[in-house]
Design a protein around this motif. Structure first.
Motif: not given
Length: 416
Positions: A274, A320, A327, A366, A368, A373
Motif C-alpha cells: 500500500t 485503495g 494501518s 491515508y 484504514k 486501505w
C-alpha cells in the motif's frame, strides 16, 4: 474556442488568497510567459496574481451514471473558484480531432431543474447538451475560460497517426473546436497524449520530436489568442516517460502543462505494498524512488520549463486496497478495494465519510477502515500542497475531476 477573452473578477476571498500566494513566492512568476512570439501567454485575469490558475476537468460522460452536470459546478460554488475548465474528452482518430459523444455534448435536452440558469431546452434550439450548459455557466462567470481536452487514457492511441501530419491534425482540431454551432463555447485546446514515444527501446529516437512538432502546429493554427495546454506524464525516473518525449522543446508553444502528479501507486499492484497515490514528496519505504510530485516538478524545471508553465496536479479521488492489516503505508493486500464505479478507486466525497483519514504521509492522507486501505487528499493536505505550489512559483493548480468533490465544493475551496 473563442470570443475575445474578458477579464475575470474573482471573489474577494479568492483575491486575498491570491495575494497571499504572492507573499509566499508565486509573485516571483511575474513577467514569465511564452518564449516565442507565437506562444503568447494568456493575459492574467483581473485581480488574479501569478500562480492563481485553478483548472478543473469536467467529464463528458458525467451526464450519465454520475449525473454530474454544469449546474453542479454552479451550485457547489466551484464556478466562482475556477479560472478554467477542461472539457474531457474529444477523440483523436483518423489523424484528426473528433467529437467524443455528440449526444452528451450537443443534443441532450436539459430540463429547467437541470439547467444552469433554470431555463429548459426546447426541441428546436440549435445547441443543447453540455456545450450549451457551459455557455450558460460562462454567462454567469464572464472570465471563466473553457478548453476542449482531446485524448486521455482511452483515446490517446490516435495521436501517433496525428503526429504524422501535425499541420492537418491542428487544422482539424481548430475546425472542430470553432464549429459555428458552438463557436463561443471554447477558449482553447488541451492535449492529453498518454504518452508520446513511450514504447520503450524499440522506438525510433526521432519520435521524441513528435510532441513538440504537434504542439507547434497547434500553436500556429490556433494563434496567440487561444489557449494551448497539455496534460503530461509525472514519471520523472531516469529513462522514464518524461525522458521519452521532448517536453522542454514543446514548452515554448504551450501556455502551461498539467503534470499528472497522481496515480503514482494503486491496486493494479494487487498485493501491494500500500502507498499513497499522490505523495507530495518522498518518505521512508516509498515503493519506487522518484514517484512523487516534488520529483516531477524538479525534473521538469531542471529541463528548463518555466515554473509559471507548470500547474500542480491533484486528484479528487482516492485509490485503495482490501485485505490490508497494516494501518500505515507499506502493508500487503489481497486486491483492490470496492469502489462505486470501479474497484480500487473512489471519489473523495464518498471516502470522507465512509473511510475518514487516519494519518498523513508525504504531504497526503491515508485511511484504514476495516480491511480497506485508501489514500487521498483532504482540504488539510491540499493546503500543504498549496504552500509547496507557492514556494515553487508554479502557475496554479489543476485537478481531476469536478464530480469527485463534495456538493459544496470542499476540495476546490481548499485550493483557493
Amino acid at each position: 474556442m473563442h470570443v475575445p477573452h474578458l477579464p475575470r473578477v474573482r471573489p474577494v476571498r479568492a483575491l486575498l488568497s491570491a495575494l497571499c500566494s504572492v507573499a509566499l513566492g508565486a509573485g516571483l512568476l511575474a513577467g514569465a510567459g511564452a518564449t516565442t512570439a507565437t506562444a503568447a501567454p494568456e493575459a492574467p485575469a483581473a485581480g488574479a496574481a501569478a500562480g492563481s490558475k485553478v483548472v478543473g476537468y469536467f467529464t463528458e460522460w458525467g451526464t450519465y451514471d454520475r449525473e454530474y452536470h454544469a449546474k453542479n459546478i454552479e451550485t457547489s460554488g466551484s464556478g466562482a473558484e475556477l479560472t478554467h475548465i477542461n472539457y474531457a474528452f474529444g477523440n483523436v482518430t483518423g489523424g484528426k480531432c473528433a467529437m467524443g459523444d455528440a449526444y452528451a455534448a450537443t443534443d441532450r435536452a436539459y430540463t429547467a431543474a437541470e439547467s444552469v440558469d433554470g431555463v429548459a431546452d426546447t426541441w428546436d434550439q440549435p445547441l443543447r447538451g453540455n456545450f450549451n450548459q457551459l455557455l450558460k455557466l460562462k454567462k454567469k462567470h464572464p472570465g471563466l475560460k473553457i478548453l476542449w481536452s482531446f485524448g486521455g487514457w482511452t483515446w490517446s492511441g490516435g495521436f501517433a497517426e496525428a503526429a504524422r501530419n501535425p499541420v492537418a491534425f491542428a487544422r482539424s482540431c481548430h475546425d472542430l473546436v470553432e464549429n459555428s454551432k458552438w463557436a463561443d463555447v471554447f477558449d482553447g485546446i488541451d492535449i492529453d497524449w498518454e504518452y508520446p514515444n513511450a514504447c520503450g527501446p524499440s522506438c525510433d529516437t526521432s519520435g521524441r520530436d513528435a510532441f513538440p512538432e504537434l504542439m507547434s502546429a497547434l500553436r500556429a493554427e490556433f494563434g496567440p489568442d487561444y489557449l494551448v495546454t497539455a496534460a503530461i506524464t509525472a514519471d520523472a525516473t531516469p529513462g522514464g516517460k518524461i525522458d521519452a518525449a521532448d517536453y522542454a522543446g514543446a514548452a515554448q508553444y504551450v501556455d502551461w502543462y498539467n503534470p499528472m502528479t497522481y496515480d503514482f501507486f494503486g491496486a493494479w499492484d494487487a498485493t501491494g505494498p500500500t502507498a499513497p497515490h499522490s505523495p507530495l514528496n518522498s518518505y521512508s519505504g516509498i515503493p519506487k524512488a522518484g514517484y512523487h510530485t516534488s520529483a516531477t516538478i524538479a525534473k521538469l524545471k531542471g529541463l528548463g520549463i518555466p515554473s509559471s508553465k507548470l500547474l500542480l496536479g491533484i486528484g479528487f479521488y482516492g485509490r485503495g486496497w482490501t485485505g490490508v492489516t497494516q494501518s500505515t503505508p507499506g502493508g500487503t493486500a489481497t486486491g483492490p478495494a470496492k469502489g462505486t464505479y470501479e474497484n480500487g478507486i473512489e471519489d473523495y466525497k464518498v471516502l470522507k465519510s465512509t473511510c475518514p483519514a487516519t494519518g498523513t504521509v508525504a504531504g497526503t492522507a491515508y485511511a484504514k477502515c476495516g480491511s480497506d486501505w485508501w489514500s487521498y487528499d483532504t482540504p488539510q493536505t491540499i493546503a500543504t500542497k498549496m504552500t509547496y505550489k507557492n514556494q515553487q512559483g508554479l502557475g496554479g493548480t489543476f485537478f481531476w475531476e469536478l464530480s469527485g468533490d463534495t456538493a459544496d465544493g470542499e476540495l476546490i475551496k481548499a485550493i483557493d
